[in-house]
Design an enzyme around this catalytic site. Structure first.
Site, short mmCIF file in Angstrom:
data_model
loop_
_atom_site.label_atom_id
_atom_site.label_comp_id
_atom_site.label_asym_id
_atom_site.label_seq_id
_atom_site.Cartn_x
_atom_site.Cartn_y
_atom_site.Cartn_z
N SER A 155 0.91 -1.33 0.15
CA SER A 155 0.04 0.08 -0.05
C SER A 155 0.99 1.46 0.00
CB SER A 155 -1.00 0.09 1.36
OG SER A 155 -1.85 -1.16 1.27
N1 SAH Z 1 -1.36 -4.52 4.04
C1 SAH Z 1 -0.55 -4.96 2.69
C2 SAH Z 1 -1.26 -4.64 1.36
C3 SAH Z 1 -1.24 -5.54 0.43
S1 SAH Z 1 -2.28 -5.31 -0.91
C4 SAH Z 1 0.94 -4.50 2.56
O1 SAH Z 1 1.08 -3.74 3.46
O2 SAH Z 1 1.72 -4.56 1.80
C5 SAH Z 1 -3.83 -6.30 -0.45
C6 SAH Z 1 -3.62 -7.72 0.05
O3 SAH Z 1 -4.82 -8.38 0.24
C7 SAH Z 1 -3.14 -8.61 -1.19
O4 SAH Z 1 -1.74 -9.40 -0.98
C8 SAH Z 1 -4.07 -9.64 -1.62
O5 SAH Z 1 -3.68 -10.77 -1.85
C9 SAH Z 1 -4.85 -9.73 -0.29
N2 SAH Z 1 -6.22 -10.29 -0.25
C10 SAH Z 1 -7.20 -9.92 -1.38
N3 SAH Z 1 -8.44 -10.81 -0.99
C11 SAH Z 1 -8.26 -11.13 0.12
C12 SAH Z 1 -8.70 -12.04 0.88
N4 SAH Z 1 -10.25 -12.30 0.70
N5 SAH Z 1 -8.49 -12.59 2.18
C13 SAH Z 1 -7.13 -12.24 2.45
N6 SAH Z 1 -6.24 -11.60 1.90
C14 SAH Z 1 -6.95 -10.95 0.54
#
Ligand code: SAH
Length: 213
Positions: free
Chosen positions: A64
């Site tokens: 993010s």
């Molecule tokens: N908090 C993370 C943001 C990553 S982007 C950081 O600091 O890097 C969002 C993430 O949510 C992705 O890795 C994606 O695979 C995950 N995601 C999407 N749908 C999801 C679900 N239903 N359950 C768990 N994770 C999910």
């Protein structure tokens, strides 16, 4: 990977940018000053680690944008020892911020490769959390209730299970909307059956997906 005067300097500039953009939660900014965001990047992309931008982390996902991490972390307003659930571990950067703020953190990721990477790297760097491979729509009933829940992917709706798994008085911070933009919602559980929703601003997250890979 090293954290030296150059990367610390880049980080300091990023924190100044976040302040200028309106982030004023000192605890959050201090923790973001302490955590080397470039650890969460491949070394060849180091130069991008301190831009206020999201960046690809593999599996079609992104770390993010720092502003977004600061914004969501400020809304959560973590008190030391609070039980917190994160949906979307991704790179683990947001998880590291929450852990360092004192949260007793549980985090779920639906991509196996990202889950495994975060689970092995974060403890190595000194960030404590419990990592789960699974579907965030279901939350983590075995460990509920939580004082705070944060969703870091764009949800098409507010998953019922997440509200259920909050304490009364607990808070869910979740971006809800379409694939391109979402509204950041601040939801407070006011009784066993009721909750209050406030909308704070527009963001653009990768989508929250159902079913695993
Ligand atoms: N908090 C993370 C943001 C990553 S982007 C950081 O600091 O890097 C969002 C993430 O949510 C992705 O890795 C994606 O695979 C995950 N995601 C999407 N749908 C999801 C679900 N239903 N359950 C768990 N994770 C999910």
């Amino acid at each position: 990977m090293k954290d030296n005067f150059r990367t610390k300097g880049m980080r300091k500039k990023l924190i100044e940018v976040l302040r200028k953009k309106g982030i004023n939660n000192d605890a959050v900014l201090e923790v973001m000053m302490e955590i080397p965001r470039h650890y969460f990047f491949d070394s060849s992309f180091l130069e991008f680690a301190y831009d206020d931008k999201a960046f690809p982390i593999g599996a079609g996902q992104t770390i993010s944008q720092p502003y977004t991490v600061a914004f969501q972390s400020s809304l959560l307003n973590i008190k030391k020892g609070e039980k917190v659930l994160e949906i979307g571990t991704g790179s683990g950067y947001q998880a590291a911020v929450l852990a360092k703020l004192g949260a007793k953190l549980f985090t779920i990721e639906r991509h196996k490769s990202l889950y495994e990477k975060a689970k092995s790297r974060l403890p190595e760097w000194g960030y404590r959390a419990r990592f789960f491979y699974g579907d965030g729509y279901k939350g983590l009933p075995a460990f509920a209730p939580f004082e705070k829940i944060i969703v870091t992917c764009g949800a098409p709706f507010v998953p019922e299970a997440l509200i259920e798994q909050l304490n009364i008085g607990g808070v869910l911070v979740i971006p809800v909307g379409g694939d391109d933009t979402q509204k950041m919602l601040y939801i407070t559980k006011t009784s066993e059956t009721e909750y209050k929703t406030e909308s704070t601003g527009d963001f653009a997250f990768v989508p929250m997906l159902e079913n695993k890979e």
